[in-house]
Write a protein that holds these residues in place. Structure first.
Motif, PDB file in Angstrom:
ATOM      1  N   LEU A 366      -4.041   0.887   8.013  1.00  0.00           N
ATOM      2  CA  LEU A 366      -4.336  -0.386   7.359  1.00  0.00           C
ATOM      3  C   LEU A 366      -3.061  -1.222   7.270  1.00  0.00           C
ATOM      4  O   LEU A 366      -2.012  -0.727   6.840  1.00  0.00           O
ATOM      5  CB  LEU A 366      -4.896  -0.152   5.954  1.00  0.00           C
ATOM      6  CG  LEU A 366      -5.117  -1.395   5.089  1.00  0.00           C
ATOM      7  CD1 LEU A 366      -6.173  -2.310   5.703  1.00  0.00           C
ATOM      8  CD2 LEU A 366      -5.513  -1.001   3.666  1.00  0.00           C
ATOM      9  N   GLN A 368      -2.007  -4.739   5.511  1.00  0.00           N
ATOM     10  CA  GLN A 368      -2.410  -5.822   4.613  1.00  0.00           C
ATOM     11  C   GLN A 368      -1.464  -7.008   4.788  1.00  0.00           C
ATOM     12  O   GLN A 368      -0.245  -6.841   4.771  1.00  0.00           O
ATOM     13  CB  GLN A 368      -2.392  -5.359   3.158  1.00  0.00           C
ATOM     14  CG  GLN A 368      -2.899  -6.395   2.169  1.00  0.00           C
ATOM     15  CD  GLN A 368      -2.502  -6.068   0.737  1.00  0.00           C
ATOM     16  OE1 GLN A 368      -1.347  -6.167   0.349  1.00  0.00           O
ATOM     17  NE2 GLN A 368      -3.482  -5.655  -0.058  1.00  0.00           N
ATOM     18  N   VAL A 469      -6.136  -1.728  11.506  1.00  0.00           N
ATOM     19  CA  VAL A 469      -7.002  -2.586  10.703  1.00  0.00           C
ATOM     20  C   VAL A 469      -6.124  -3.610   9.998  1.00  0.00           C
ATOM     21  O   VAL A 469      -5.357  -3.261   9.095  1.00  0.00           O
ATOM     22  CB  VAL A 469      -7.818  -1.769   9.683  1.00  0.00           C
ATOM     23  CG1 VAL A 469      -8.739  -2.687   8.897  1.00  0.00           C
ATOM     24  CG2 VAL A 469      -8.620  -0.686  10.390  1.00  0.00           C
ATOM     25  N   ALA A 471      -6.000  -6.708   7.569  1.00  0.00           N
ATOM     26  CA  ALA A 471      -6.877  -7.283   6.552  1.00  0.00           C
ATOM     27  C   ALA A 471      -6.084  -8.126   5.569  1.00  0.00           C
ATOM     28  O   ALA A 471      -4.929  -7.813   5.253  1.00  0.00           O
ATOM     29  CB  ALA A 471      -7.621  -6.179   5.798  1.00  0.00           C
ATOM     30  N   GLU A 476      -9.929  -5.472   2.506  1.00  0.00           N
ATOM     31  CA  GLU A 476      -9.644  -4.224   3.209  1.00  0.00           C
ATOM     32  C   GLU A 476     -10.912  -3.372   3.341  1.00  0.00           C
ATOM     33  O   GLU A 476     -11.543  -3.058   2.330  1.00  0.00           O
ATOM     34  CB  GLU A 476      -8.573  -3.425   2.472  1.00  0.00           C
ATOM     35  CG  GLU A 476      -7.266  -4.170   2.275  1.00  0.00           C
ATOM     36  CD  GLU A 476      -7.196  -4.950   0.974  1.00  0.00           C
ATOM     37  OE1 GLU A 476      -6.126  -5.470   0.639  1.00  0.00           O
ATOM     38  OE2 GLU A 476      -8.258  -5.042   0.297  1.00  0.00           O
ATOM     39  N   ALA A 479     -12.033   3.243   4.819  1.00  0.00           N
ATOM     40  CA  ALA A 479     -12.016   4.216   5.914  1.00  0.00           C
ATOM     41  C   ALA A 479     -12.772   5.467   5.486  1.00  0.00           C
ATOM     42  O   ALA A 479     -12.698   5.888   4.326  1.00  0.00           O
ATOM     43  CB  ALA A 479     -10.582   4.567   6.298  1.00  0.00           C
ATOM     44  N   TYR A 483      -7.074   6.134   5.103  1.00  0.00           N
ATOM     45  CA  TYR A 483      -6.161   5.677   6.149  1.00  0.00           C
ATOM     46  C   TYR A 483      -4.991   6.641   6.304  1.00  0.00           C
ATOM     47  O   TYR A 483      -4.465   7.163   5.313  1.00  0.00           O
ATOM     48  CB  TYR A 483      -5.638   4.281   5.815  1.00  0.00           C
ATOM     49  CG  TYR A 483      -6.676   3.191   5.971  1.00  0.00           C
ATOM     50  CD1 TYR A 483      -6.981   2.675   7.222  1.00  0.00           C
ATOM     51  CD2 TYR A 483      -7.346   2.692   4.854  1.00  0.00           C
ATOM     52  CE1 TYR A 483      -7.933   1.671   7.367  1.00  0.00           C
ATOM     53  CE2 TYR A 483      -8.303   1.691   4.985  1.00  0.00           C
ATOM     54  CZ  TYR A 483      -8.592   1.187   6.247  1.00  0.00           C
ATOM     55  OH  TYR A 483      -9.536   0.205   6.388  1.00  0.00           O
ATOM     56  N   VAL A 486      -0.679   3.090   5.334  1.00  0.00           N
ATOM     57  CA  VAL A 486      -0.974   1.747   4.838  1.00  0.00           C
ATOM     58  C   VAL A 486       0.323   0.961   4.844  1.00  0.00           C
ATOM     59  O   VAL A 486       1.324   1.405   4.276  1.00  0.00           O
ATOM     60  CB  VAL A 486      -1.578   1.781   3.414  1.00  0.00           C
ATOM     61  CG1 VAL A 486      -1.767   0.364   2.880  1.00  0.00           C
ATOM     62  CG2 VAL A 486      -2.905   2.524   3.412  1.00  0.00           C
ATOM     63  N   ALA A 513      -5.076  -1.452  -2.272  1.00  0.00           N
ATOM     64  CA  ALA A 513      -4.906  -1.054  -0.871  1.00  0.00           C
ATOM     65  C   ALA A 513      -4.361   0.360  -0.775  1.00  0.00           C
ATOM     66  O   ALA A 513      -4.794   1.161   0.077  1.00  0.00           O
ATOM     67  CB  ALA A 513      -3.986  -2.038  -0.160  1.00  0.00           C
TER      68      ALA A 513
END
Length: 661
Positions: A366, A368, A469, A471, A476, A479, A483, A486, A513
């Motif tokens: 992920l 962010q 990913v 986001a 977000e 998963a 994840y 992150v 997140a």
């Protein structure tokens, strides 16, 4: 009744001067049909028309000789406004200097005759039963918080720091730990014959709750209340909540007003999310409505989140809310990464880049970012000043690589542009949005699937396979097994926002997140230092909220004090402030302004704006005075309209979250 029977009704009208119970005579032809809680139609003599109203109570005329208008018709026999719903609407509106009718408009969905007729013709059903194995699972789910199950049963007010991990729901599916806690508390509440209301910010949280409740309770014991549902389903489920059978309601901010029978639990998730702040008058935050309702019905109230807002922390410190700690306190693996001197791609430290590469061998990662779009900010390539639209002076943006710049405000394109400062004609990309970040990472990790999730490209869940990913905050995806890593980017840019609560907001975005990471997976916060970064790294969000509250107290900033914003024409605002000073003893620096401001949804409506800071003890007197000023201004405006459409020249908003905005 010995005297003349009358119905005391609340008109479904936005006019503030009509925000009171009015007596209407009950004609003999409707004597057997008029009951408290039903919807009727009544004449409004001042306007010469018929409008909808709700019967609140039946009584006798105070003055038998006084002429009264008669009820025109009964719209429906459904009793959709039970006494406790009207009392909640009245108390909540009074606290916010608003109208009870506006609260009921939020609580009651649009009426559908076909759905209502089917509901009225239904056969009586037994109360839902929670299976013993479901109750056993619920007790085990709450066992991680010693005393939590007992506190919920006793009707306590509680604050919980939710574990940042996934749990197995009753059905065996994976769901967020907080959702499993809410489901367990709701199951035990329903087993005692009482209802529960579970309030969350958005559809992603609703999906987590629905997954946690699947198979745990009977199907007819759970209803959803959120605006994204079809109108028929929403009204049908609303009618289920007015039945005299316990039910579990899960929904967004308007669900806090669900008129359930024998309420036993209110649970609110992530109260710092702005989606829980009502944008319609009287602008009541779901947290404040929950506190009002808890005081009226004496039920259990649970605030839960991965972070602690200063609002809830204030309640904890004054002893109004009790903190319940977990037996074991799991924390994510937070890494504070610096980018200085790194040769890694822009915005990403070498450590974060290496963590992403390792995790992508077997799981999703992920990333962010702060903003959606490609490049939300463009600057002049010569002088580096922000590029502005020549029509409205709004900021220019690029929607894709090589695209014609466009204005974020008015939407006009700018194929030919020149800088107003240096007359340069070249533009430079000054920021990276979600689309540009996805493009850059796609080139940095060739062969890896890139998934984009933001306001335009919404993704709810991703599979447990390698993928990047990208986001925006709050978008977000979840998963399946968490994840593998992150990466939290653009932290410094997020902290630069002009907001009183930006530190709280950033900590909430990053913590939510981080909670999506798999156990032991690294969470890299890139390029951020200071108190907010330390709170995330040590997972001590409550400590940060306590420090923020202490810093705001000497300045009387919310939530250590309440703030009301008064907007309108200069004369109306001045009169309201004069009447407020006469009714309440305010501090010398309690009033800020008035200052000129652009008001209303259409930019260009001129007026003034003033802020009033006041303590919680004087709240009822302040809101009563402000409400009286709104009514007086509305009546004065109607009298001076002389046939033209009257315009409300005074608006009041109480409990402004951020006075700077």
């Amino acid at each position: 009744m010995s005297g003349r029977p009358v119905a005391r009704v609340l008109l479904d009208s936005p006019l503030p001067q009509l925000d009171r119970l009015l007596d209407y005579a009950i004609p003999p032809s409707l004597a057997d049909q008029v009951e408290p809680g039903i919807r009727i139609r009544v004449p409004l003599r001042t306007a010469g028309r018929i409008i909808d109203a709700f019967v609140i109570e039946i009584g006798e005329a105070v003055d038998p000789d006084r002429p009264l208008s008669e009820i025109d018709a009964v719209v429906s026999a459904a009793r959709i406004v039970p006494p406790h719903l009207y009392e909640l609407a009245r108390r909540t509106a009074d606290r916010a200097a608003g109208s009870a009718a506006d609260i009921l408009r939020l609580a009651i969905p649009r009426r559908l005759v076909r759905v209502e007729k089917t509901w009225l013709a239904r056969e009586s059903a037994p109360e839902p039963v929670v299976a013993p194995e479901a109750q056993d699972w619920a007790r085990r789910a709450l066992a991680g918080f010693p005393g939590l199950a007992e506190a919920v049963g006793e009707g306590s007010r509680l604050a919980i720091d939710a574990p940042p991990r996934a749990e197995r729901a009753f059905s065996g599916a994976s769901t967020a730990a907080w959702a499993a806690l809410f489901a367990a508390a709701a199951a035990l509440t329903l087993a005692e014959g009482r209802s529960a209301v579970l309030v969350v910010p958005d559809h992603r949280d609703l999906e987590q709750l629905a997954r946690a409740l699947a198979g745990l309770l009977p199907a007819d014991a759970v209803v959803s209340d959120h605006s994204d549902r079809p109108a028929g389903e929403r009204y049908r489920d609303f009618l289920r909540t007015v039945e005299e059978r316990p039910v579990v309601v899960l929904g967004n901010r308007s669900a806090i007003y669900a008129p359930v029978h024998r309420l036993g639990l209110i649970a609110l998730w992530d109260d710092g999310d702005p989606l829980l702040s009502e944008p319609l008058a009287p602008y009541v935050h779901a947290r404040d409505a929950a506190l009002v309702r808890q005081g009226l019905e004496q039920v259990a109230l649970v605030f839960a989140g991965h972070t602690r807002t200063t609002d809830v922390q204030r309640l904890v410190e004054i002893g109004w809310v009790r903190e319940v700690a977990a037996h074991r306190r799991p924390t994510p693996r937070i890494v504070l990464s610096a980018t200085q001197g790194d040769a890694a791609p822009a915005r990403i430290s070498s450590g974060a880049f290496a963590a992403a590469r390792t995790a992508l061998e077997s799981s999703p990662v992920l990333v962010q970012v702060a903003r959606p779009g490609y490049s939300p900010v463009l600057v002049c390539a010569s002088c580096r000043r922000a590029a502005r639209c020549r029509h409205c002076a709004g900021p220019l943006q690029a929607e894709s690589r090589g695209s014609v710049p466009s204005c974020r405000w008015c939407g006009r394109s700018a194929p030919v542009w020149s800088c107003g400062h240096c007359e340069g004609t070249a533009l430079r990309l000054a920021s990276s949005g979600s689309s540009r970040t996805a493009d850059e990472l796609g080139r940095a990790f060739p062969g890896v699937r890139v998934i984009l999730s933001d306001g335009t490209h919404a993704v709810a869940e991703v599979a447990d396979e390698p993928a990047l990913v990208v986001a925006t905050r709050g978008a977000e995806p979840v998963a399946a097994n968490g994840y593998g890593a992150v990466l939290l980017l653009d932290g410094e840019r997020m902290l630069m926002a002009d907001s009183l609560r930006i530190g709280e907001d950033c900590l909430r975005w990053w913590s939510n997140a981080a909670a999506l990471a798999a156990p032991g997976a690294p969470v890299h916060l890139v390029g951020v230092a200071g108190a907010v970064a330390r709170a995330l790294a040590t997972w001590t969000q409550a400590v940060y909220a306590r420090a923020e509250l202490a810093d705001r107290a000497p300045l009387h900033l919310p939530p250590t004090a309440r703030v009301a914003a008064i907007e309108g024409e200069a004369g109306a605002v001045e009169r309201a402030l004069d009447e407020l000073r006469a009714a309440v003893e305010l501090a010398e620096d309690a009033v800020v302004g008035p200052v000129e401001a652009m008001l209303g949804p259409r930019r260009g409506e001129e007026g003034v704006r003033a802020l009033v800071l006041f303590d919680y003890a004087s709240g009822p007197r302040v809101t009563a005075s402000l409400r009286a000023s709104v009514v007086q201004t509305a009546v004065r405006g109607r009298r001076s309209a002389r046939g033209a459409r009257p315009r409300n020249t005074l608006r009041v908003r109480v409990d402004v979250i951020d006075p700077a905005l």
